[in-house]
Design an enzyme around this catalytic site. Structure first.
Site, PDB file in Angstrom:
ATOM      1  N   HIS A 120     -54.070 -30.905  78.816  1.00 18.86           N
ATOM      2  CA  HIS A 120     -53.416 -29.672  79.261  1.00 18.86           C
ATOM      3  C   HIS A 120     -54.336 -28.901  80.212  1.00 18.86           C
ATOM      4  O   HIS A 120     -53.910 -28.489  81.314  1.00 18.86           O
ATOM      5  CB  HIS A 120     -53.081 -28.822  78.028  1.00 18.86           C
ATOM      6  N   GLU A 121     -55.582 -28.717  79.806  1.00 12.19           N
ATOM      7  CA  GLU A 121     -56.538 -27.978  80.638  1.00 12.19           C
ATOM      8  C   GLU A 121     -56.889 -28.744  81.910  1.00 12.19           C
ATOM      9  O   GLU A 121     -57.096 -28.142  82.968  1.00 12.19           O
ATOM     10  CB  GLU A 121     -57.810 -27.660  79.828  1.00 12.19           C
ATOM     11  N   ASP A 166     -50.076 -19.235  79.803  1.00 12.61           N
ATOM     12  CA  ASP A 166     -49.668 -19.687  81.134  1.00 12.61           C
ATOM     13  C   ASP A 166     -48.392 -18.986  81.596  1.00 12.61           C
ATOM     14  O   ASP A 166     -48.214 -18.737  82.793  1.00 12.61           O
ATOM     15  CB  ASP A 166     -49.439 -21.203  81.127  1.00 12.61           C
ATOM     16  N   HIS A 169     -54.282 -28.020  84.537  1.00  7.75           N
ATOM     17  CA  HIS A 169     -54.574 -26.783  85.279  1.00  7.75           C
ATOM     18  C   HIS A 169     -55.693 -27.020  86.292  1.00  7.75           C
ATOM     19  O   HIS A 169     -55.587 -26.636  87.464  1.00  7.75           O
ATOM     20  CB  HIS A 169     -55.034 -25.683  84.321  1.00  7.75           C
TER      21      HIS A 169
END
Length: 373
Positions: A60-61, A170, A64
């Protein structure tokens, strides 16, 4: 981030785990081992399930971060904490389209993982989706056969939770980006902050009325995160265009490597300065920085007669007079310093920028709509 151990590196991004991460593993082992009555087998299941979940958090990170790198935003590292992951980006782009893509990338990764797990379940003829009652029941049973469904639901929940339109999730950034397509960035931030804090208030009230103090803690976290984001954008807006040279102390007190700490004590008591640039005796070339903490540690360890050169910092952040003040302030906050020497192109001391200088500039500019000429 201190107290972190580097795990690996991807596209120039260090992925680290904070030492407190072990707490979530201990909790998972106890939760699945004790509450389910499965003993060490349940504890092992809890640890494995948590580690696999944090693989998804890492991805997930990375979603980004890789999107941010695409737009030229430097990403220093990703740190895994007991409550999730944090991508340390140098800045968030003010272009709505770029911020929108960076913000949405993380949840999309989780939805992609969930879709992949559903496909794997179809191939293996295993259930990857379960109903809410089945999920609640599975949380009370350390069943390896239910791991696929657990991870699928966890990724869906992680993606949806992060899309809640409230900072620091987010969804708060997605909301601001969408608003910024039609209004000023600062106003869009203020609106997104108000929405987020409104949701936090309702969540906290619901948790308080229902006796669920976990929800209250989440609401406090969201409220504070939204407020912090709003304050940061406000500061950036006020300090926009202001250079370090306009706010710095131009003739700070300096010391040399040969000065005793007793002289530093005298300067500290007779002036308002607490951190001192260390320069060469024959010229003003900067060679070090003596912070108040360095001075106190030096006094305790070596006494008043110890030389500055013995206890000063030789690695420290510095700024140039033409650097933007807001960027310097962010660097000081990131490096956790109260003062930063300002040097010219030849390496000579031009001034000293302190947290007090920045606060004074912010107060004056906030009171003057026209700013500085």
């Amino acid at each position: 981030m201190s107290w972190s151990i580097k795990l690996f590196r991807v596209k120039g991004i260090d992925v680290k785990v904070h030492l407190t991460f072990v707490l979530i593993l201990i909790w998972a082992a106890y939760r699945w081992g004790s509450d389910t009555g499965a003993g060490w087998q349940g504890a092992l299941f809890g640890v494995v399930a948590t580690l696999l979940l944090f693989v998804a958090v890492t991805l997930h990170e990375l979603g980004h971060s890789l999107q941010a790198i695409k737009y030229g935003v430097p990403v220093r590292d990703i740190t895994l904490l007991p409550l999730g992951g944090v991508s340390q980006m140098e800045e968030i782009p003010e272009k709505p389209g770029q911020e929108l893509r960076i913000a949405i990338a993380g949840p999309l990764v989780n939805f992609a993982i969930a879709a992949l797990l559903i496909a794997v379940g179809a191939v293996l003829q295993a259930r990857a989706l379960i109903t809410l009652p089945e999920l609640v029941q599975s949380l009370g049973d350390a069943n390896w056969a239910g791991m696929l469904a657990y991870l699928t639901i966890a990724n869906l929940a992680l993606g949806l939770f992060n899309l809640i339109p409230a900072f620091p999730m987010d969804g708060g950034r997605v909301l601001r980006a969408l608003l910024a397509l039609r209004m000023d960035y600062t106003k869009a931030t203020a609106t997104a902050v108000a929405v987020g804090q409104g949701l936090a208030f309702l969540l906290g009230l619901w948790g308080f009325m229902g006796g669920d103090f976990t929800l209250v803690l989440i609401a406090i976290f969201v409220w504070m995160g939204a407020g912090q984001e709003g304050k940061q954008v406000e500061v950036k807006s006020v300090l926009r265009g202001i250079k370090v040279g306009q706010a710095m102390t131009r003739q700070p007190q300096t010391v040399s490597i040969y000065d005793p700490l007793s002289r530093v004590v005298e300067l500290t008591l007779s002036t308002s300065q607490a951190d001192f640039p260390v320069t060469e005796v024959e010229n003003s070339r900067l060679v070090g920085l003596l912070t108040q903490d360095d001075m106190l540690k030096g006094l305790q360890a070596h006494g008043m007669d110890a030389r500055v050169g013995r206890v000063m910092e030789t690695k420290f952040p510095a700024a140039a007079p033409d650097d933007l003040l807001f960027e310097a302030q962010q660097r000081m906050a990131r490096d956790r310093v109260r003062a930063m020497p300002v040097v010219d192109a030849s390496g000579h001391l031009a001034g000293l920028l302190t947290a007090e200088d920045i606060n004074e500039a912010y107060r004056l500019l906030s009171a003057s709509p026209k700013g500085w000429g």
